[in-house]
Design a protein around this motif. Structure first.
Motif, PDB file in Angstrom:
ATOM      1  N   ASP A 119       6.224   8.611   0.638  1.00  0.00           N
ATOM      2  CA  ASP A 119       5.470   8.152   1.813  1.00  0.00           C
ATOM      3  C   ASP A 119       6.145   8.591   3.109  1.00  0.00           C
ATOM      4  N   ASN A 169      -3.655   7.219  -1.326  1.00  0.00           N
ATOM      5  CA  ASN A 169      -3.810   6.220  -2.394  1.00  0.00           C
ATOM      6  C   ASN A 169      -4.152   6.861  -3.738  1.00  0.00           C
ATOM      7  N   LYS A 203      -1.310   7.663  -5.929  1.00  0.00           N
ATOM      8  CA  LYS A 203      -0.630   6.529  -6.546  1.00  0.00           C
ATOM      9  C   LYS A 203      -1.413   5.947  -7.722  1.00  0.00           C
ATOM     10  N   GLN A 204      -2.608   6.515  -7.963  1.00  0.00           N
ATOM     11  CA  GLN A 204      -3.466   5.959  -9.006  1.00  0.00           C
ATOM     12  C   GLN A 204      -3.947   6.968 -10.035  1.00  0.00           C
TER      13      GLN A 204
END
Length: 208
Positions: A9, A18, A21-22
């Protein structure tokens, strides 16, 4: 090299999105589909995210073994048989690459190596060489029989180098076999040569 999502980050301008991160797709080691991957590919590394640990491992290509590469393709939900197949295919392709590197003249007399695992704007090719006439030669290796997508991949690389060099390169696609449709497709690409390999076993009695 392991970097946490928190560390990334602070490194990535605007922060890590995001989706990174998924979703594993964001970390795909393909600059053609994920342009940002070019930054770690150009550094000679491959990314493998761990969403539970919230970090990503960037591994040097030369030190990646089959199981580590397979981790980027399969996950805990993948059937064991498929996981083993992926690992064995990656291992075979790596062994094939090593064998050709050590015996480049067998593939074609006069070939000299330029680079291995070369990255460009359209992907990452296995081997880049130069023939006896000084012409660029793209070498792609496939564990098992070549698919239609292999021809598209080669055509993409050839087009990119033709634009960069101002003259069309040659290409050699190495696989265990080529179906008739793949051979038809290859005929439409000037300068493309298909080469098959065979795996042979030798047995010697071990000394006790």
């Amino acid at each position: 090299m392991t970097l946490s999502f928190v560390e990334l980050d602070t490194i990535v301008e605007g922060g890590l999105p995001n989706s990174a991160k998924q979703y594993g797709a964001w970390w795909a080691n393909k600059a053609s589909s994920q342009p940002h991957a070019r930054f770690w590919l150009d550094a000679g590394r491959r990314a493998s995210p761990d969403f539970k640990a919230k970090h990503t491992v960037f591994t040097l290509d030369g030190s990646v073994d089959a199981s580590e590469l397979a981790a980027a393709v399969v996950d805990e939900s993948t059937p064991e048989a498929l996981t083993e197949y992926v690992e064995s295919s990656l291992s075979l392709e790596r062994d094939l690459e090593d064998q050709i590197l050590n015996h480049l003249e067998v593939l074609e007399p006069g070939l000299t190596l330029i680079s291995r695992q070369e990255s460009n704007d359209v992907g990452r090719l296995d081997l880049l060489a130069r023939d006896s006439d000084g012409r660029t030669v793209i070498i792609e290796l496939k564990a098992g029989e070549a698919k239609d997508s292999s021809i598209g991949q080669i055509a993409r690389y050839m087009g990119w180098y033709a634009r960069q060099d101002g003259k069309p390169p040659r290409a050699i696609l190495v696989a265990s076999g080529f179906s008739e449709p793949v051979r038809y497709a290859a005929m439409a690409i000037p300068g493309l040569k298909l080469v098959t390999y065979r795996v042979q076993f030798a047995f010697d009695e071990a000394t006790i």
